[in-house]
Each structure stands twice: as structure tokens, then as C-alpha cells.
Design a protein around this motif. Structure first.
Motif, mmCIF file in Angstrom:
data_model
loop_
_atom_site.group_PDB
_atom_site.id
_atom_site.type_symbol
_atom_site.label_atom_id
_atom_site.label_comp_id
_atom_site.label_asym_id
_atom_site.label_seq_id
_atom_site.Cartn_x
_atom_site.Cartn_y
_atom_site.Cartn_z
ATOM 1 N N ALA A 253 0.803 -1.230 0.000
ATOM 2 C CA ALA A 253 0.000 0.000 0.000
ATOM 3 C C ALA A 253 0.836 1.280 0.000
ATOM 4 O O ALA A 253 0.524 2.227 -0.720
ATOM 5 N N PHE A 254 1.891 1.330 0.796
ATOM 6 C CA PHE A 254 2.742 2.522 0.866
ATOM 7 C C PHE A 254 4.187 2.177 0.526
ATOM 8 O O PHE A 254 5.107 2.888 0.900
ATOM 9 N N MET A 255 4.379 1.118 -0.189
ATOM 10 C CA MET A 255 5.711 0.611 -0.498
ATOM 11 C C MET A 255 6.577 1.687 -1.154
ATOM 12 O O MET A 255 6.159 2.359 -2.088
ATOM 13 N N GLU A 256 7.778 1.865 -0.595
ATOM 14 C CA GLU A 256 8.796 2.785 -1.109
ATOM 15 C C GLU A 256 8.326 4.235 -1.183
ATOM 16 O O GLU A 256 8.788 5.002 -2.042
ATOM 17 N N CYS A 257 7.432 4.624 -0.277
ATOM 18 C CA CYS A 257 7.040 6.034 -0.173
ATOM 19 C C CYS A 257 8.070 6.731 0.702
ATOM 20 O O CYS A 257 7.936 6.804 1.926
ATOM 21 N N GLU A 258 9.116 7.215 0.084
ATOM 22 C CA GLU A 258 10.253 7.770 0.817
ATOM 23 C C GLU A 258 9.930 9.054 1.561
ATOM 24 O O GLU A 258 10.648 9.435 2.475
#
Length: 192
Positions: free
Chosen positions: A4-9
Motif C-alpha cells: 500500500a505505501f511501499m517505497e514512499c520515501e
């Protein structure tokens, strides 16, 4: 939802809503700037790799309803210094805390029966660990290369120590294996 929020830096702090039941697989994987997350008590399932590679996450409290610490859940969370594992947990999955290099202390609750393969592999900050009586199996390379591990308190229910489980624990000076142990696999204490 998986990833869902994968790799949201850009994410730094997360507060999840009350009533949430499941955090999907790889949900926050690769959120390298996330420093904290508030997981509500309603959560009973956290999918594997959910916090994998969250390099800035410093501490986390896992809700009491979570019974399985799934595979690679906190793998490579290099800033993680503190984890509260719920009393109801029964399993620490493969690579659950692998490469958590800042993890200095951890309590494995009585009730956990299995420590998975690579569970604490390269946790170079761990100096001591207590294996509760409920643990019957320590997986292969579970504490591999925990170079600062000096002290292990062994539970009396342990039956199997996997291959290379403590390989590379170079500061380990003694290991009094309990009478309950039936199997010690190859290189379990190699390079100690």
C-alpha cells in the motif's frame, strides 16, 4: 492491501486508524524515512515484509492480538533499537529481524515455540538473549553473525538447534545446552 505505501520515501510518521485489522504484505516496505508508526490494538495480522527496509524506524510496539511475527517483517530496519513482541506471539518467522544492526535488547515472550531461519541474522547489537522454555526449535542461521552476543539463557523445552544457528558469534564464551536438546545441526556454533 499489499504494498500500500511501499517505497514512499516521503513518509516520516504514520498513525493508523482504530479498527484496522490487517496490515498487508510489504505495506510499508522501503519507506526509508519513516521514523515511527502507531499500530492500533485492533490489528491482529501484519503481513510479511511489511516494514522491510524501513531504515529510519527506531522502535515499534506490536499489538497484543498479533500472534505471528511474519517473515522478514523488520528485515534491514537498521535503526530499530527496541521492539515489543506481544505476549501472545507463537512464532518468529524467517528473517523477521534479520540485519537489524541497532537492536540491542529483545524479550522473546514465553509462548513462542519457533525461532525461524535467519530470524536475528546479523543483529550485531544483540549482547544477550533469553530463549524461553516454550521454544522447541531454533532455525538455521537464526543468530548467525551476531558478533556481540555474549550470553544466552537457554529454555528447557528446546529440542532442535539449526545449522549455523550461532555461527560467527565470536564473543560467545559458553553454551550450556539444555538436556531437552535432541538435534544440533552442522556448524551450529561454527566460528565462535
Amino acid at each position: 492491501i499489499s504494498g500500500a505505501f511501499m517505497e514512499c520515501e516521503g513518509i516520516t510518521d504514520v498513525t493508523l486508524p482504530d479498527g484496522l485489522i490487517t496490515i498487508g504484505r510489504s505495506a510499508f516496505s522501503g519507506c526509508i524515512n519513516m521514523t515511527s508508526i502507531n499500530i492500533p490494538e485492533s490489528v491482529t495480522r501484519i503481513g510479511g515484509f511489511a516494514f522491510n527496509g524501513c531504515k529510519s524506524l527506531t522502535d515499534i510496539v506490536i499489538p497484543d492480538g498479533v500472534t505471528v511475527i511474519d517473515e522478514a517483517l523488520f528485515q534491514s530496519c537498521e535503526a530499530l533499537t527496541s521492539v515489543t513482541i506481544p505476549e501472545g506471539a507463537t512464532e518468529l518467522g524467517n528473517s523477521a529481524f534479520c540485519n537489524c544492526t541497532s537492536l540491542t535488547s529483545l524479550t522473546i515472550p514465553d509462548g513462542v515455540t519457533e525461532i525461524g531461519n535467519n530470524a536475528f541474522n546479523r543483529c550485531i547489537g544483540l549482547t544477550s538473549i533469553t530463549i524461553p522454555d516454550s521454544v522447541t526449535q531454533i532455525g538455521s542461521t537464526a543468530f548467525y553473525d551476531c558478533t556481540e552476543l555474549v550470553d544466552i539463557t537457554w529454555g528447557n523445552g528446546l529440542k532442535s538447534i539449526g545449522g549455523s544457528a550461532f555461527n560467527g558469534c565470536s564473543k560467545l564464551t559458553s553454551a550450556v545446552i539444555p538436556d531437552s536438546v535432541e538435534t544440533i545441526e552442522g556448524y551450529a556454533f561454527g566460528n565462535c
